[in-house]
Design a protein around this motif. Structure first.
Motif, PDB file in Angstrom:
ATOM      1  N   LEU A   1      -2.506   1.083   5.864  1.00  0.00           N
ATOM      2  CA  LEU A   1      -3.362  -0.091   5.695  1.00  0.00           C
ATOM      3  C   LEU A   1      -2.842  -1.019   4.598  1.00  0.00           C
ATOM      4  O   LEU A   1      -3.007  -2.232   4.682  1.00  0.00           O
ATOM      5  CB  LEU A   1      -4.799   0.331   5.375  1.00  0.00           C
ATOM      6  CG  LEU A   1      -5.557   1.017   6.509  1.00  0.00           C
ATOM      7  CD1 LEU A   1      -6.921   1.482   6.015  1.00  0.00           C
ATOM      8  CD2 LEU A   1      -5.697   0.100   7.700  1.00  0.00           C
ATOM      9  N   SER A   2      -2.200  -0.443   3.580  1.00  0.00           N
ATOM     10  CA  SER A   2      -1.695  -1.293   2.494  1.00  0.00           C
ATOM     11  C   SER A   2      -0.599  -2.227   2.997  1.00  0.00           C
ATOM     12  O   SER A   2      -0.439  -3.331   2.489  1.00  0.00           O
ATOM     13  CB  SER A   2      -1.203  -0.445   1.319  1.00  0.00           C
ATOM     14  OG  SER A   2      -0.021   0.230   1.668  1.00  0.00           O
ATOM     15  N   PHE A   3       0.152  -1.789   3.998  1.00  0.00           N
ATOM     16  CA  PHE A   3       1.172  -2.659   4.569  1.00  0.00           C
ATOM     17  C   PHE A   3       0.539  -3.807   5.352  1.00  0.00           C
ATOM     18  O   PHE A   3       1.153  -4.842   5.547  1.00  0.00           O
ATOM     19  CB  PHE A   3       2.135  -1.872   5.454  1.00  0.00           C
ATOM     20  CG  PHE A   3       3.037  -0.980   4.659  1.00  0.00           C
ATOM     21  CD1 PHE A   3       3.932  -1.502   3.730  1.00  0.00           C
ATOM     22  CD2 PHE A   3       2.987   0.395   4.812  1.00  0.00           C
ATOM     23  CE1 PHE A   3       4.758  -0.688   2.985  1.00  0.00           C
ATOM     24  CE2 PHE A   3       3.812   1.222   4.072  1.00  0.00           C
ATOM     25  CZ  PHE A   3       4.692   0.686   3.154  1.00  0.00           C
ATOM     26  N   LEU A   4      -0.671  -3.600   5.813  1.00  0.00           N
ATOM     27  CA  LEU A   4      -1.394  -4.669   6.514  1.00  0.00           C
ATOM     28  C   LEU A   4      -2.185  -5.540   5.541  1.00  0.00           C
ATOM     29  O   LEU A   4      -2.914  -6.426   5.944  1.00  0.00           O
ATOM     30  CB  LEU A   4      -2.347  -4.064   7.546  1.00  0.00           C
ATOM     31  CG  LEU A   4      -1.698  -3.211   8.636  1.00  0.00           C
ATOM     32  CD1 LEU A   4      -2.769  -2.542   9.482  1.00  0.00           C
ATOM     33  CD2 LEU A   4      -0.787  -4.056   9.495  1.00  0.00           C
ATOM     34  N   HIS A   5      -2.052  -5.224   4.245  1.00  0.00           N
ATOM     35  CA  HIS A   5      -2.716  -5.973   3.169  1.00  0.00           C
ATOM     36  C   HIS A   5      -4.241  -5.917   3.271  1.00  0.00           C
ATOM     37  O   HIS A   5      -4.929  -6.854   2.916  1.00  0.00           O
ATOM     38  CB  HIS A   5      -2.241  -7.429   3.130  1.00  0.00           C
ATOM     39  CG  HIS A   5      -0.759  -7.541   2.952  1.00  0.00           C
ATOM     40  ND1 HIS A   5      -0.133  -7.209   1.782  1.00  0.00           N
ATOM     41  CD2 HIS A   5       0.221  -7.907   3.813  1.00  0.00           C
ATOM     42  CE1 HIS A   5       1.164  -7.383   1.909  1.00  0.00           C
ATOM     43  NE2 HIS A   5       1.414  -7.801   3.137  1.00  0.00           N
ATOM     44  N   THR A   6      -4.766  -4.799   3.773  1.00  0.00           N
ATOM     45  CA  THR A   6      -6.216  -4.647   3.819  1.00  0.00           C
ATOM     46  C   THR A   6      -6.731  -3.820   2.653  1.00  0.00           C
ATOM     47  O   THR A   6      -7.917  -3.827   2.379  1.00  0.00           O
ATOM     48  CB  THR A   6      -6.670  -3.990   5.145  1.00  0.00           C
ATOM     49  OG1 THR A   6      -5.996  -2.752   5.279  1.00  0.00           O
ATOM     50  CG2 THR A   6      -6.376  -4.885   6.327  1.00  0.00           C
ATOM     51  N   ILE A   7      -5.835  -3.091   1.975  1.00  0.00           N
ATOM     52  CA  ILE A   7      -6.218  -2.321   0.791  1.00  0.00           C
ATOM     53  C   ILE A   7      -5.028  -2.317  -0.170  1.00  0.00           C
ATOM     54  O   ILE A   7      -3.886  -2.213   0.253  1.00  0.00           O
ATOM     55  CB  ILE A   7      -6.650  -0.886   1.163  1.00  0.00           C
ATOM     56  CG1 ILE A   7      -7.198  -0.160  -0.057  1.00  0.00           C
ATOM     57  CG2 ILE A   7      -5.540  -0.115   1.830  1.00  0.00           C
ATOM     58  CD1 ILE A   7      -7.885   1.169   0.267  1.00  0.00           C
ATOM     59  N   SER A   8      -5.308  -2.455  -1.447  1.00  0.00           N
ATOM     60  CA  SER A   8      -4.225  -2.460  -2.425  1.00  0.00           C
ATOM     61  C   SER A   8      -3.845  -1.026  -2.798  1.00  0.00           C
ATOM     62  O   SER A   8      -4.614  -0.094  -2.608  1.00  0.00           O
ATOM     63  CB  SER A   8      -4.659  -3.222  -3.683  1.00  0.00           C
ATOM     64  OG  SER A   8      -5.612  -2.468  -4.411  1.00  0.00           O
ATOM     65  N   TRP A   9      -2.654  -0.884  -3.360  1.00  0.00           N
ATOM     66  CA  TRP A   9      -2.200   0.439  -3.790  1.00  0.00           C
ATOM     67  C   TRP A   9      -3.111   0.994  -4.881  1.00  0.00           C
ATOM     68  O   TRP A   9      -3.409   2.184  -4.896  1.00  0.00           O
ATOM     69  CB  TRP A   9      -0.757   0.368  -4.302  1.00  0.00           C
ATOM     70  CG  TRP A   9       0.235   0.331  -3.192  1.00  0.00           C
ATOM     71  CD1 TRP A   9       0.842  -0.779  -2.672  1.00  0.00           C
ATOM     72  CD2 TRP A   9       0.708   1.432  -2.434  1.00  0.00           C
ATOM     73  NE1 TRP A   9       1.673  -0.429  -1.638  1.00  0.00           N
ATOM     74  CE2 TRP A   9       1.616   0.933  -1.467  1.00  0.00           C
ATOM     75  CE3 TRP A   9       0.468   2.795  -2.461  1.00  0.00           C
ATOM     76  CZ2 TRP A   9       2.276   1.743  -0.558  1.00  0.00           C
ATOM     77  CZ3 TRP A   9       1.127   3.610  -1.558  1.00  0.00           C
ATOM     78  CH2 TRP A   9       2.013   3.090  -0.620  1.00  0.00           C
ATOM     79  N   LEU A  10      -3.554   0.133  -5.798  1.00  0.00           N
ATOM     80  CA  LEU A  10      -4.445   0.590  -6.874  1.00  0.00           C
ATOM     81  C   LEU A  10      -5.755   1.101  -6.294  1.00  0.00           C
ATOM     82  O   LEU A  10      -6.228   2.183  -6.666  1.00  0.00           O
ATOM     83  CB  LEU A  10      -4.714  -0.545  -7.865  1.00  0.00           C
ATOM     84  CG  LEU A  10      -5.709  -0.222  -8.985  1.00  0.00           C
ATOM     85  CD1 LEU A  10      -5.204   0.940  -9.839  1.00  0.00           C
ATOM     86  CD2 LEU A  10      -5.970  -1.450  -9.828  1.00  0.00           C
ATOM     87  N   ASP A  11      -6.336   0.364  -5.372  1.00  0.00           N
ATOM     88  CA  ASP A  11      -7.589   0.814  -4.757  1.00  0.00           C
ATOM     89  C   ASP A  11      -7.386   2.120  -3.998  1.00  0.00           C
ATOM     90  O   ASP A  11      -8.253   2.996  -4.015  1.00  0.00           O
ATOM     91  CB  ASP A  11      -8.141  -0.252  -3.802  1.00  0.00           C
ATOM     92  CG  ASP A  11      -8.633  -1.478  -4.543  1.00  0.00           C
ATOM     93  OD1 ASP A  11      -8.864  -1.386  -5.761  1.00  0.00           O
ATOM     94  OD2 ASP A  11      -8.777  -2.533  -3.898  1.00  0.00           O
ATOM     95  N   MET A  12      -6.249   2.242  -3.346  1.00  0.00           N
ATOM     96  CA  MET A  12      -5.965   3.454  -2.591  1.00  0.00           C
ATOM     97  C   MET A  12      -5.850   4.653  -3.540  1.00  0.00           C
ATOM     98  O   MET A  12      -6.394   5.728  -3.269  1.00  0.00           O
ATOM     99  CB  MET A  12      -4.679   3.282  -1.792  1.00  0.00           C
ATOM    100  CG  MET A  12      -4.457   4.353  -0.782  1.00  0.00           C
ATOM    101  SD  MET A  12      -3.054   3.996   0.262  1.00  0.00           S
ATOM    102  CE  MET A  12      -1.745   3.803  -0.913  1.00  0.00           C
TER     103      MET A  12
END
Length: 172
Positions: A100-111
């Motif tokens: 999902l981070s590659f789709l820019h729907t969630i940031s790495w920090l949030d993940m």
């Protein structure tokens, strides 16, 4: 008075747990606003999905086996099994989050915060269920402490006007 609390400790624990989460969600919604609260809610839904899986593989079998043989229940579920299942669940969630981070729907920090929060939620829930089976009054104390910290934390964010989804994820 203490005996009354001990007699109804499972009910009291559920009231603390559910009531605390309800108050926390209302305060988080007011603090974050609709868009950020929706984002936060999506992360919490994934955490609850992991929690349901963990309960199926760890929590409920522990409660059933504990009734039959305490020693086996403690040896199996308080050791590698509990940690392994919960670690696998968090790793799978991390993998989904990476996609999902590659789709820019969630940031790495949030993940990362969500993964840490999910592991904490899974472990807290297991030990809460363990207390409910072994010492219900311990569950009341555990949830009382955790809910107090969460409510004080969200109120501090509210008073200081820090509308950060990162902080709310960590508190939950």
């Amino acid at each position: 008075m203490l005996n009354k609390i001990r007699q109804h400790s499972t009910l009291i624990d559920q009231m603390i747990f559910s009531g605390g989460n309800f108050v926390f969600a209302i305060a988080a919604a007011k603090l974050l606003g609709a868009e950020q609260f929706g984002y936060y809610s999506g992360i919490v839904l994934v955490q609850y999905f992991l929690l349901a899986l963990s309960q199926s593989f760890v929590g409920q079998p522990f409660q059933v086996i504990y009734k039959k043989d305490e020693a086996i229940a403690h040896r199996v579920f308080l050791s590698k099994w509990n940690i392994s299942i919960n670690a696998v669940l968090v790793i799978v969630a991390w993998g989904v989050g990476s996609m999902l981070s590659f789709l820019h729907t969630i940031s790495w920090l949030d993940m990362a915060l969500a993964a840490v929060g999910a592991l904490g939620l899974l472990m807290n829930d297991f030990y809460r269920k363990r207390f409910i089976v072994t010492n219900p009054f311990g569950a009341v104390i555990q949830d009382g402490i955790i809910m107090s910290i969460q409510i004080m934390g969200i109120l501090a964010l509210f008073v200081l006007q820090i509308p950060s989804v990162h902080s709310v994820i960590l508190l939950y």
